[in-house]
Design a protein around this motif. Structure first.
Motif, PDB file in Angstrom:
ATOM      1  N   ALA A 146      -7.998  -1.014   4.565  1.00  0.00           N
ATOM      2  CA  ALA A 146      -8.376   0.280   5.103  1.00  0.00           C
ATOM      3  C   ALA A 146      -7.611   0.988   6.196  1.00  0.00           C
ATOM      4  O   ALA A 146      -7.420   2.302   6.423  1.00  0.00           O
ATOM      5  CB  ALA A 146      -9.875   0.495   5.095  1.00  0.00           C
ATOM      6  N   ARG A 204     -10.184  -6.140   2.836  1.00  0.00           N
ATOM      7  CA  ARG A 204     -10.238  -4.631   2.175  1.00  0.00           C
ATOM      8  C   ARG A 204     -10.290  -3.692   3.544  1.00  0.00           C
ATOM      9  O   ARG A 204      -9.934  -2.605   3.622  1.00  0.00           O
ATOM     10  CB  ARG A 204     -11.587  -4.494   1.415  1.00  0.00           C
ATOM     11  N   ILE A 228       0.957  -1.305  -0.019  1.00  0.00           N
ATOM     12  CA  ILE A 228      -0.078  -0.016   0.201  1.00  0.00           C
ATOM     13  C   ILE A 228       0.962   1.209   0.026  1.00  0.00           C
ATOM     14  O   ILE A 228       0.602   2.162  -0.609  1.00  0.00           O
ATOM     15  CB  ILE A 228      -0.978  -0.010   1.228  1.00  0.00           C
ATOM     16  N   ARG A 274      -2.215   6.411   1.760  1.00  0.00           N
ATOM     17  CA  ARG A 274      -2.325   6.112   0.380  1.00  0.00           C
ATOM     18  C   ARG A 274      -3.262   5.154   0.097  1.00  0.00           C
ATOM     19  O   ARG A 274      -3.490   4.144   0.925  1.00  0.00           O
ATOM     20  CB  ARG A 274      -0.950   5.342   0.002  1.00  0.00           C
ATOM     21  N   GLU A 275      -4.052   5.184  -1.026  1.00  0.00           N
ATOM     22  CA  GLU A 275      -5.368   4.342  -1.184  1.00  0.00           C
ATOM     23  C   GLU A 275      -4.846   2.867  -1.802  1.00  0.00           C
ATOM     24  O   GLU A 275      -3.886   2.844  -2.479  1.00  0.00           O
ATOM     25  CB  GLU A 275      -6.201   4.873  -1.838  1.00  0.00           C
ATOM     26  N   PRO A 276      -5.481   1.892  -1.138  1.00  0.00           N
ATOM     27  CA  PRO A 276      -4.896   0.644  -1.732  1.00  0.00           C
ATOM     28  C   PRO A 276      -5.300   0.357  -3.422  1.00  0.00           C
ATOM     29  O   PRO A 276      -6.503   0.928  -3.527  1.00  0.00           O
ATOM     30  CB  PRO A 276      -5.907  -0.332  -0.811  1.00  0.00           C
ATOM     31  N   VAL A 277      -4.512  -0.225  -3.756  1.00  0.00           N
ATOM     32  CA  VAL A 277      -4.708  -0.439  -5.381  1.00  0.00           C
ATOM     33  C   VAL A 277      -5.010  -2.039  -5.405  1.00  0.00           C
ATOM     34  O   VAL A 277      -4.026  -2.925  -5.327  1.00  0.00           O
ATOM     35  CB  VAL A 277      -3.551  -0.370  -6.076  1.00  0.00           C
ATOM     36  N   TYR A 278      -6.289  -2.507  -5.941  1.00  0.00           N
ATOM     37  CA  TYR A 278      -6.583  -3.860  -5.890  1.00  0.00           C
ATOM     38  C   TYR A 278      -6.443  -4.293  -7.202  1.00  0.00           C
ATOM     39  O   TYR A 278      -6.755  -3.721  -8.152  1.00  0.00           O
ATOM     40  CB  TYR A 278      -7.958  -4.052  -5.455  1.00  0.00           C
ATOM     41  N   GLY A 336       2.014   1.911  -3.486  1.00  0.00           N
ATOM     42  CA  GLY A 336       1.015   1.958  -4.401  1.00  0.00           C
ATOM     43  C   GLY A 336       1.075   0.718  -5.556  1.00  0.00           C
ATOM     44  O   GLY A 336       0.642   0.631  -6.488  1.00  0.00           O
ATOM     45  N   ALA A 385      -4.306   1.972   5.066  1.00  0.00           N
ATOM     46  CA  ALA A 385      -4.367   3.347   4.078  1.00  0.00           C
ATOM     47  C   ALA A 385      -4.430   4.698   5.014  1.00  0.00           C
ATOM     48  O   ALA A 385      -4.058   5.526   4.656  1.00  0.00           O
ATOM     49  CB  ALA A 385      -5.505   3.193   3.200  1.00  0.00           C
ATOM     50  N   ALA A 386      -5.301   4.323   6.221  1.00  0.00           N
ATOM     51  CA  ALA A 386      -5.454   5.614   7.142  1.00  0.00           C
ATOM     52  C   ALA A 386      -4.222   6.238   7.714  1.00  0.00           C
ATOM     53  O   ALA A 386      -3.982   7.296   7.799  1.00  0.00           O
ATOM     54  CB  ALA A 386      -6.561   5.046   7.937  1.00  0.00           C
ATOM     55  N   THR A 434      -0.888   5.379   6.242  1.00  0.00           N
ATOM     56  CA  THR A 434      -0.128   5.616   5.309  1.00  0.00           C
ATOM     57  C   THR A 434      -0.551   6.876   4.384  1.00  0.00           C
ATOM     58  O   THR A 434       0.311   7.711   3.833  1.00  0.00           O
ATOM     59  CB  THR A 434       0.206   4.566   4.247  1.00  0.00           C
TER      60      THR A 434
END
Length: 313
Positions: A246, A242, A191, A254-258, A194, A249-250, A252
């Motif tokens: 999340a 997921r 994450i 950075r939004e996860p890339v799935y 990216g 992500a909160a 870092t």
């Protein structure tokens, strides 16, 4: 004060268990192969648990109130321990795993979809023990980890010689670099970079436990209760991959890339195509109080973020 023997106990929650046993005033003996220095205040015996003669010699005339077995993976290992410790201990506690419930590795009784399974779904008193399988072959054991644990529990239960209990642990997280499986670090790293995370199209939830909470439960199972049979060990609250991502992500930003994993293909750790959760009701009824996964997970993620990349991989 009790005399307690820990087989293994050299890393992660096993090491923490030994520390807490000593802090509680118990007389602790640790048995391992000698690759890790002993903790202060602990008697250290060097022996390979797979070598029955060497294990018997190392123990000498010692007896214990409780044995906690952190590293029993096969019925062959359980058979040796059952013979060696019969008459030496009143109680034997084995660390087991949520993987005994994995329907991908055994034909288990049907449970309604979405059910958090109770212990009796896998009854060690009725499970078949097959000693003639190649349990000493490392590749076979790796491929049959869950069945090895099921049959180890079964052998201890069926052979007798002492009161036997097993602690079936959920997926263990926390501790930063101590979390040697690297599964949480896998998500933190990907994450943060990216990078894609492979998940099932309909990833289903599972259960987790913090390594300190598991050490607490093992301490409780060894010293504060006399239950027998299996008990599930998991924090309250289900989490799918997921939801786990999340939380990371909160932290870092950075939004996860799935990336959706095709049917039958391998996905990332903790992405399951089946509901993979245990009920902790029995442990609660016996007197243990669990935390909620969402209460400790952010701190566990923060610890993983502090681990240098070289250590996390």
């Amino acid at each position: 004060m009790e005399r307690i023997c820990v087989i293994g106990g050299s890393r992660y929650f096993g090491k923490l268990l030994v520390q807490r046993l000593v802090a509680a005033g118990h007389r602790v003996t640790v048995i391992n192969r000698g690759s890790t220095p002993p903790l202060t205040g602990v008697e250290h015996l060097v022996a390979d648990r797979d070598d029955e003669a060497a294990l018997t010699t190392a123990l000498g005339s010692r007896t214990f109130d409780v044995v906690v077995d952190q590293v029993c993976y096969t019925p062959a290992q359980a058979a040796i321990a059952a013979r060696v410790f019969s008459g030496r201990t009143a109680r034997y506690v084995m660390t087991s795993t949520i993987e005994v419930y994995d329907p991908a590795t055994a034909a288990l009784p049907h449970v309604p979809h979405g059910t958090s399974v109770p212990e009796d779904i896998v009854d060690p008193a009725a499970w078949r023990v097959e000693m003639d399988l190649p349990w000493h072959d490392a590749a076979y054991l790796e491929a049959h980890y869950a069945e090895g644990k099921r049959q180890a529990e079964a052998l201890f239960t069926q052979v007798g010689g002492f009161a036997f209990a097993s602690v079936r642990s959920a997926h263990v997280l926390g501790g930063g670099a101590q979390e040697f499986t690297g599964r949480l670090a896998h998500y933190v790293e990907r994450i943060g970079q990216g990078a894609e995370i492979a998940v099932h199209a309909k990833a289903l939830p599972t259960v987790f436990i913090h390594y300190e909470e598991l050490a607490d439960l093992l301490l409780w199972a060894a010293t504060a209760t006399d239950f027998t049979g299996p008990v599930n060990a998991c924090s309250d609250g289900l989490l799918d991959v997921r939801a786990l991502a999340a939380v990371i992500a909160a932290r870092t930003g950075r939004e996860p890339v799935y990336r959706t994993s095709t049917a039958g293909a391998t996905a990332s750790p903790f992405s399951f195509d089946r509901h993979y959760a245990m009920s902790n009701s029995r442990a609660k009824e016996l007197g243990f109080t669990f935390s909620r996964t969402t209460d400790w997970l952010p701190a566990a993620v923060a610890e993983a973020l502090d681990v240098p990349a070289a250590q996390a991989t």
